[in-house]
Design an enzyme around this catalytic site. Structure first.
Site, PDB file in Angstrom:
ATOM      1  N   PRO A 123     -49.878-107.337  32.187  1.00 19.74           N
ATOM      2  CA  PRO A 123     -49.264-106.116  32.741  1.00 19.74           C
ATOM      3  C   PRO A 123     -50.321-105.139  33.230  1.00 19.74           C
ATOM      4  CG  PRO A 123     -48.217-106.704  30.672  1.00 19.74           C
ATOM      5  CD  PRO A 123     -49.395-107.627  30.828  1.00 19.74           C
ATOM      6  N   CYS A 124     -50.013-104.471  34.371  1.00 20.28           N
ATOM      7  CA  CYS A 124     -51.020-103.613  34.993  1.00 20.28           C
ATOM      8  C   CYS A 124     -50.645-102.147  34.977  1.00 20.28           C
ATOM      9  CB  CYS A 124     -51.247-104.050  36.442  1.00 20.28           C
ATOM     10  SG  CYS A 124     -49.788-103.864  37.490  1.00 20.28           S
ATOM     11  N   GLN A 125     -49.503-101.756  34.370  1.00 16.92           N
ATOM     12  CA  GLN A 125     -49.080-100.366  34.433  1.00 16.92           C
ATOM     13  C   GLN A 125     -50.139 -99.416  33.873  1.00 16.92           C
ATOM     14  OE1 GLN A 125     -47.203-102.889  33.462  1.00 16.92           O
ATOM     15  NE2 GLN A 125     -45.041-102.551  33.838  1.00 16.92           N
TER      16      GLN A 125
END
Length: 355
Positions: free
Chosen positions: A84-86
């Site tokens: 995940p890159c949030q």
């Protein structure tokens, strides 16, 4: 003539199915996948019913061990990890103590434990300059990946690629760590860029709430104030610059001004990066480019249809999604679209790989 052989693939943080679409035609067979969210796991298995999906958090040791066991059993020699890159995206407030940081470490650990021949770690470009806590110190994620894998004989090539350069009509820059034991990876050759007009202009025009006979080509419904503003906004312009028909709230006061919102896409270029809020006119750069009407207003005062989004991701033309079932919905697809790696980009990375 070199005889090609199949290579088995394990996918971590697999989302719902997109990146892998064109891999079988490149002699890559997906055997094992992992995803956290149950709805995404179900949709993944709809498209890949033969893949052994392990659904839950890879940070859980039992889950990690189960993935590793299944990947070993299937002799998986290729690993794709898209954590995940949030937490590291410009659109979010970055938090270096976020537990999701450790997911990059899980990908490195799996590469080492499994001893794959090839691996790809993918994320937003910002990963190239960010740090992670590791063994009581902070390290650049880029340096950590190289320092952990190079002593094991892996070649690691950090590179930022734009999907628009690889048969995808959308500007979408992603960071890749191209990892291999068998050869030094090279950056794939750039291809001709495809404009939005070239990609979607064959589809019929739609206004807010309208449908068509083409699967997935239907328009979201927007409020009249938004429609009025966009009917007076040409391509590549924001309605905020309109002198009369600018975006208004219910009390008709002016909406807060950001130049990237209430904005038409430029039809003469690849699309801007599709965002998480691609269902909303008030989000960034996601309103249809338009056609000029006889009354001198502009058509298609709406966000893109799912069909148009699929094309801008360059998904297979005959794609079928079980939207009539509980496992999927318009909102789910729009929510995860911004996380997808365009599959033509992945294909170009792996298609010339010696196997």
């Amino acid at each position: 003539m070199i005889k090609k052989t199949w290579i088995n693939w394990v996918s971590l943080f697999a989302n719902v199915w997109i990146a892998e679409f064109y891999l079988k035609q490149n002699w890559i067979d997906i055997k094992v996948a992992n995803e956290l969210i149950n709805k995404r796991c179900l949709l993944y298995n709809y498209f890949y019913p033969d893949v052994d999906m392990v659904c839950w958090d890879i940070s859980d040791k039992n889950i990690y061990d189960k993935i590793l066991e299944k990947a070993r059993k299937n002799n998986c020699k290729f690993l794709l990890a898209t954590p995940p890159c949030q937490w590291m995206s410009i659109a979010w407030q970055r938090n270096y103590s976020d537990p999701r940081n450790s997911l990059v470490l899980k990908a490195i650990e799996m590469i080492k434990d499994l001893g794959v021949d090839y691996a790809i770690i993918e994320n937003v470009p910002k990963i190239m300059t960010l740090y992670v806590d590791y063994q009581w110190k902070q390290m650049l994620i880029k340096d950590l990946i190289i320092s952990e894998l190079s002593p094991l004989g892996y070649n690691v090539l950090p590179v930022i690629l734009d999907a628009a350069d690889y048969w995808t009509p959308q500007y979408r820059k992603r960071a890749f760590f191209l990892i291999s034991k068998k050869w030094t990876r090279k950056i794939p050759t750039k291809q001709k860029q495809i404009t939005v007009e070239e990609a979607i202009w064959f589809l019929p025009s739609l206004e807010s709430g309208e449908t068509s006979k083409i699967p997935y080509h239907y328009a979201k419904t927007h409020n009249e104030r938004q429609i009025l503003a966009m009917k007076h906004t040409p391509t590549w312009c924001s309605a905020h610059h309109n002198k009369i028909y600018y975006p208004k709230r219910e009390d008709w006061s002016r909406v807060k001004w950001y130049d990237t919102t209430y904005k038409r896409i430029d039809r003469d270029k690849p699309s801007p990066t599709i965002t998480m809020s691609c269902w909303s006119i008030s989000s960034q750069n996601n309103v249809h480019p338009w056609r000029l009407k006889q009354d001198w207003t502009y058509s298609d005062a709406r966000v893109l249809s799912l069909k148009e989004l699929f094309i801008l991701m360059w998904l297979p033309e005959n794609i079928k999604i079980p939207m009539e079932e509980d496992r999927c919905s318009d909102n789910l697809i729009r929510q995860v679209i911004w996380e997808w790696i365009p599959p033509r980009l992945v294909e170009n990375i792996v298609k010339n790989m010696p196997k």
